[in-house]
Design a protein around this motif. Sequence first.
Motif, PDB file in Angstrom:
ATOM      1  N   TRP A 284       0.821  -1.216   0.000  1.00  0.00           N
ATOM      2  CA  TRP A 284       0.000   0.000   0.000  1.00  0.00           C
ATOM      3  C   TRP A 284       0.852   1.263   0.000  1.00  0.00           C
ATOM      4  O   TRP A 284       0.538   2.239  -0.679  1.00  0.00           O
ATOM      5  CB  TRP A 284      -0.896   0.014   1.233  1.00  0.00           C
ATOM      6  N   ARG A 285       1.925   1.247   0.792  1.00  0.00           N
ATOM      7  CA  ARG A 285       2.757   2.452   0.900  1.00  0.00           C
ATOM      8  C   ARG A 285       3.335   2.828  -0.460  1.00  0.00           C
ATOM      9  O   ARG A 285       3.357   4.001  -0.833  1.00  0.00           O
ATOM     10  CB  ARG A 285       3.890   2.216   1.903  1.00  0.00           C
ATOM     11  N   ARG A 286       3.809   1.826  -1.201  1.00  0.00           N
ATOM     12  CA  ARG A 286       4.378   2.103  -2.524  1.00  0.00           C
ATOM     13  C   ARG A 286       3.304   2.621  -3.479  1.00  0.00           C
ATOM     14  O   ARG A 286       3.557   3.518  -4.291  1.00  0.00           O
ATOM     15  CB  ARG A 286       5.034   0.831  -3.078  1.00  0.00           C
ATOM     16  N   PHE A 287       2.105   2.058  -3.373  1.00  0.00           N
ATOM     17  CA  PHE A 287       0.998   2.497  -4.227  1.00  0.00           C
ATOM     18  C   PHE A 287       0.698   3.979  -3.993  1.00  0.00           C
ATOM     19  O   PHE A 287       0.557   4.754  -4.942  1.00  0.00           O
ATOM     20  CB  PHE A 287      -0.244   1.652  -3.942  1.00  0.00           C
ATOM     21  N   ILE A 288       0.641   4.387  -2.732  1.00  0.00           N
ATOM     22  CA  ILE A 288       0.359   5.793  -2.406  1.00  0.00           C
ATOM     23  C   ILE A 288       1.510   6.692  -2.857  1.00  0.00           C
ATOM     24  O   ILE A 288       1.285   7.815  -3.339  1.00  0.00           O
ATOM     25  CB  ILE A 288       0.080   5.953  -0.895  1.00  0.00           C
ATOM     26  N   SER A 289       2.752   6.213  -2.741  1.00  0.00           N
ATOM     27  CA  SER A 289       3.895   7.014  -3.198  1.00  0.00           C
ATOM     28  C   SER A 289       3.866   7.183  -4.714  1.00  0.00           C
ATOM     29  O   SER A 289       4.226   8.238  -5.233  1.00  0.00           O
ATOM     30  CB  SER A 289       5.210   6.369  -2.757  1.00  0.00           C
ATOM     31  N   TYR A 290       3.411   6.133  -5.440  1.00  0.00           N
ATOM     32  CA  TYR A 290       3.276   6.244  -6.898  1.00  0.00           C
ATOM     33  C   TYR A 290       2.195   7.260  -7.261  1.00  0.00           C
ATOM     34  O   TYR A 290       2.365   8.062  -8.176  1.00  0.00           O
ATOM     35  CB  TYR A 290       2.927   4.887  -7.507  1.00  0.00           C
ATOM     36  N   LEU A 291       1.080   7.219  -6.535  1.00  0.00           N
ATOM     37  CA  LEU A 291       0.020   8.209  -6.764  1.00  0.00           C
ATOM     38  C   LEU A 291       0.537   9.613  -6.511  1.00  0.00           C
ATOM     39  O   LEU A 291       0.224  10.560  -7.246  1.00  0.00           O
ATOM     40  CB  LEU A 291      -1.170   7.920  -5.839  1.00  0.00           C
ATOM     41  N   GLU A 292       1.354   9.740  -5.476  1.00  0.00           N
ATOM     42  CA  GLU A 292       1.854  11.055  -5.056  1.00  0.00           C
ATOM     43  C   GLU A 292       2.759  11.672  -6.116  1.00  0.00           C
ATOM     44  O   GLU A 292       2.587  12.830  -6.504  1.00  0.00           O
ATOM     45  CB  GLU A 292       2.608  10.909  -3.728  1.00  0.00           C
ATOM     46  N   TYR A 293       3.740  10.898  -6.596  1.00  0.00           N
ATOM     47  CA  TYR A 293       4.666  11.505  -7.558  1.00  0.00           C
ATOM     48  C   TYR A 293       4.030  11.667  -8.936  1.00  0.00           C
ATOM     49  O   TYR A 293       4.335  12.610  -9.663  1.00  0.00           O
ATOM     50  CB  TYR A 293       5.988  10.722  -7.604  1.00  0.00           C
ATOM     51  N   LYS A 294       3.102  10.784  -9.296  1.00  0.00           N
ATOM     52  CA  LYS A 294       2.409  10.931 -10.576  1.00  0.00           C
ATOM     53  C   LYS A 294       1.465  12.134 -10.542  1.00  0.00           C
ATOM     54  O   LYS A 294       1.297  12.836 -11.550  1.00  0.00           O
ATOM     55  CB  LYS A 294       1.637   9.653 -10.914  1.00  0.00           C
ATOM     56  N   ALA A 295       0.842  12.377  -9.391  1.00  0.00           N
ATOM     57  CA  ALA A 295      -0.020  13.552  -9.256  1.00  0.00           C
ATOM     58  C   ALA A 295       0.798  14.833  -9.431  1.00  0.00           C
ATOM     59  O   ALA A 295       0.361  15.781 -10.095  1.00  0.00           O
ATOM     60  CB  ALA A 295      -0.697  13.546  -7.888  1.00  0.00           C
ATOM     61  N   LYS A 296       1.985  14.854  -8.869  1.00  0.00           N
ATOM     62  CA  LYS A 296       2.856  16.024  -9.002  1.00  0.00           C
ATOM     63  C   LYS A 296       3.330  16.191 -10.441  1.00  0.00           C
ATOM     64  O   LYS A 296       3.347  17.299 -10.976  1.00  0.00           O
ATOM     65  CB  LYS A 296       4.055  15.874  -8.067  1.00  0.00           C
ATOM     66  N   LEU A 297       3.700  15.070 -11.083  1.00  0.00           N
ATOM     67  CA  LEU A 297       4.227  15.115 -12.446  1.00  0.00           C
ATOM     68  C   LEU A 297       3.175  15.561 -13.452  1.00  0.00           C
ATOM     69  O   LEU A 297       3.475  16.319 -14.379  1.00  0.00           O
ATOM     70  CB  LEU A 297       4.778  13.739 -12.836  1.00  0.00           C
ATOM     71  N   TYR A 298       1.916  15.128 -13.257  1.00  0.00           N
ATOM     72  CA  TYR A 298       0.868  15.403 -14.239  1.00  0.00           C
ATOM     73  C   TYR A 298      -0.098  16.508 -13.814  1.00  0.00           C
ATOM     74  O   TYR A 298      -1.167  16.665 -14.384  1.00  0.00           O
ATOM     75  CB  TYR A 298       0.097  14.115 -14.545  1.00  0.00           C
ATOM     76  N   GLY A 299       0.255  17.268 -12.785  1.00  0.00           N
ATOM     77  CA  GLY A 299      -0.548  18.418 -12.400  1.00  0.00           C
ATOM     78  C   GLY A 299      -1.875  18.067 -11.759  1.00  0.00           C
ATOM     79  O   GLY A 299      -2.859  18.789 -11.929  1.00  0.00           O
ATOM     80  N   ARG A 300      -1.919  16.987 -11.000  1.00  0.00           N
ATOM     81  CA  ARG A 300      -3.138  16.583 -10.278  1.00  0.00           C
ATOM     82  C   ARG A 300      -2.972  16.860  -8.782  1.00  0.00           C
ATOM     83  O   ARG A 300      -1.890  17.240  -8.324  1.00  0.00           O
ATOM     84  CB  ARG A 300      -3.431  15.096 -10.485  1.00  0.00           C
ATOM     85  N   LYS A 301      -4.046  16.653  -8.017  1.00  0.00           N
ATOM     86  CA  LYS A 301      -3.993  16.846  -6.567  1.00  0.00           C
ATOM     87  C   LYS A 301      -4.209  15.520  -5.850  1.00  0.00           C
ATOM     88  O   LYS A 301      -5.083  14.752  -6.225  1.00  0.00           O
ATOM     89  CB  LYS A 301      -5.062  17.847  -6.115  1.00  0.00           C
ATOM     90  N   LEU A 302      -3.387  15.282  -4.832  1.00  0.00           N
ATOM     91  CA  LEU A 302      -3.557  14.105  -3.976  1.00  0.00           C
ATOM     92  C   LEU A 302      -3.832  14.590  -2.562  1.00  0.00           C
ATOM     93  O   LEU A 302      -3.023  15.305  -1.974  1.00  0.00           O
ATOM     94  CB  LEU A 302      -2.311  13.224  -4.000  1.00  0.00           C
ATOM     95  N   ILE A 303      -4.976  14.214  -2.027  1.00  0.00           N
ATOM     96  CA  ILE A 303      -5.381  14.614  -0.678  1.00  0.00           C
ATOM     97  C   ILE A 303      -5.261  13.412   0.248  1.00  0.00           C
ATOM     98  O   ILE A 303      -5.813  12.343  -0.029  1.00  0.00           O
ATOM     99  CB  ILE A 303      -6.841  15.126  -0.653  1.00  0.00           C
ATOM    100  N   LYS A 304      -4.521  13.586   1.367  1.00  0.00           N
ATOM    101  CA  LYS A 304      -4.371  12.516   2.352  1.00  0.00           C
ATOM    102  C   LYS A 304      -5.218  12.832   3.579  1.00  0.00           C
ATOM    103  O   LYS A 304      -5.090  13.906   4.165  1.00  0.00           O
ATOM    104  CB  LYS A 304      -2.905  12.356   2.747  1.00  0.00           C
ATOM    105  N   ILE A 305      -6.067  11.880   3.951  1.00  0.00           N
ATOM    106  CA  ILE A 305      -6.937  12.047   5.119  1.00  0.00           C
ATOM    107  C   ILE A 305      -6.249  11.458   6.343  1.00  0.00           C
ATOM    108  O   ILE A 305      -5.630  10.380   6.268  1.00  0.00           O
ATOM    109  CB  ILE A 305      -8.295  11.339   4.891  1.00  0.00           C
ATOM    110  N   ASN A 306      -6.359  12.141   7.471  1.00  0.00           N
ATOM    111  CA  ASN A 306      -5.740  11.687   8.719  1.00  0.00           C
ATOM    112  C   ASN A 306      -6.090  10.237   9.015  1.00  0.00           C
ATOM    113  O   ASN A 306      -7.231   9.815   8.881  1.00  0.00           O
ATOM    114  CB  ASN A 306      -6.212  12.586   9.870  1.00  0.00           C
ATOM    115  N   LEU A 307      -5.083   9.461   9.427  1.00  0.00           N
ATOM    116  CA  LEU A 307      -5.289   8.023   9.644  1.00  0.00           C
ATOM    117  C   LEU A 307      -6.264   7.721  10.784  1.00  0.00           C
ATOM    118  O   LEU A 307      -6.779   6.608  10.894  1.00  0.00           O
ATOM    119  CB  LEU A 307      -3.944   7.326   9.891  1.00  0.00           C
ATOM    120  N   PHE A 308      -6.523   8.711  11.655  1.00  0.00           N
ATOM    121  CA  PHE A 308      -7.450   8.491  12.769  1.00  0.00           C
ATOM    122  C   PHE A 308      -8.907   8.784  12.388  1.00  0.00           C
ATOM    123  O   PHE A 308      -9.807   8.630  13.211  1.00  0.00           O
ATOM    124  CB  PHE A 308      -7.045   9.351  13.980  1.00  0.00           C
ATOM    125  N   TYR A 309      -9.117   9.218  11.149  1.00  0.00           N
ATOM    126  CA  TYR A 309     -10.490   9.458  10.703  1.00  0.00           C
ATOM    127  C   TYR A 309     -11.217   8.117  10.581  1.00  0.00           C
ATOM    128  O   TYR A 309     -10.762   7.212   9.878  1.00  0.00           O
ATOM    129  CB  TYR A 309     -10.484  10.172   9.354  1.00  0.00           C
TER     130      TYR A 309
END
Length: 393
Positions: A284-309
Amino acid sequence: MLYVYRFRLYPTKEQVEFLNRQIGHCRFVYNKLLEIAKENYEKEGKKWNYYEYKKLLPKLKGESPFLKEANTQSLQEAVKWLDRAFKNFFKGLAKFPKFKSKKSVNSISIPQHFRIEGNKIKIPKLKTPIKFKKHRKIEGKVRSVSITKLPSGKFYLNVLVDREIEPLSKTENVVAIDVGLTHFCTLSTGEKIENPRHLLKTEEKLQKLQRKLSRKVKGSKKYLKLQRRIAKLHEKIVNQRNDFLHKLSKKIIGDNQAVIVEDLNVKGLLKNSNFSKHIADASWRRFISYLEYKAKLYGRKLIKINLFYPSSKLYSVCGYKNENLKLSDRKWKCPKCGAEHDRDYNAPLNLLKEGLKQLKGLLTIRVVGLERPELTPVERANALVEAGNSSLK
């Protein structure tokens, strides 16, 4: 942004011997300085200082003349790797630095004096260029290169470049993702992505090879040959997993202007002995990191919700919180409104609602899936989402 291209190297026999020596020199410097740092701390309480230990390189070269064969800048990079390991330890991001093993993944960094010409790379101290499989064009300004050797014996070239952001065509879509084990992840659209379970599918074959290895004489030709087969199988599993994660993350980022995920504490989840192997296999961690850098590269937004939600415990329609919800409860009935819903599908709807609060006023978006009338849970969540974000269009 910084971006790394990875290519398979195809060195000759002489070049393999050269690379093995260079990697060995860097590993020696790393381990020697780590040994000195540990000894100084245990005896004198002296803490790690990068600039002080970097000055020990000339002394090490005097004591170990074979280090003169190595590229000086590569040895300095080895000191930087150790410095980074200590910084991560002091920040609580990693355990105390370990000694590098010849059997594990090893690398050598080359910050300068290299040259890439077509499908060949020229590096310091080596007269002949090394061929590599250039399967894609290198875009951006090249900053440095490194060469990695895997336990299977394969070599890879890593090219670090400063690459321009390439924004994709804008879309109004936004989606939330909840990862899991029954399915790899569930989207707020209602779509469930199957868990490929790459490790578990190969586990039986892997266990057979490891049992065979335990019966061989350690260090013998058959032992080393079998060890190489096991390393190749592990490498295949990693490649399959990365391929799946890259394709899925690229599709999700490409289809949506904003993606909402839960900021998971994967390190803490891995302490659960019952699910640690499954969680590690899902990556899962790698999947989220891939989403994160691809969002930055392609001009998208990645929103992370607090883990205690409490995304699983809240009912997305009426807001009732089920404090007694167990992990085994895949479906549950809300005592407040009487509706029954799928736990995996309810979680991304709650993440969606929470993420939209952060996106409100920043983007003109629409929730992916709301235009599909066949999805009853989404229709129910529609009123909830609209109430939380009046800017939706």
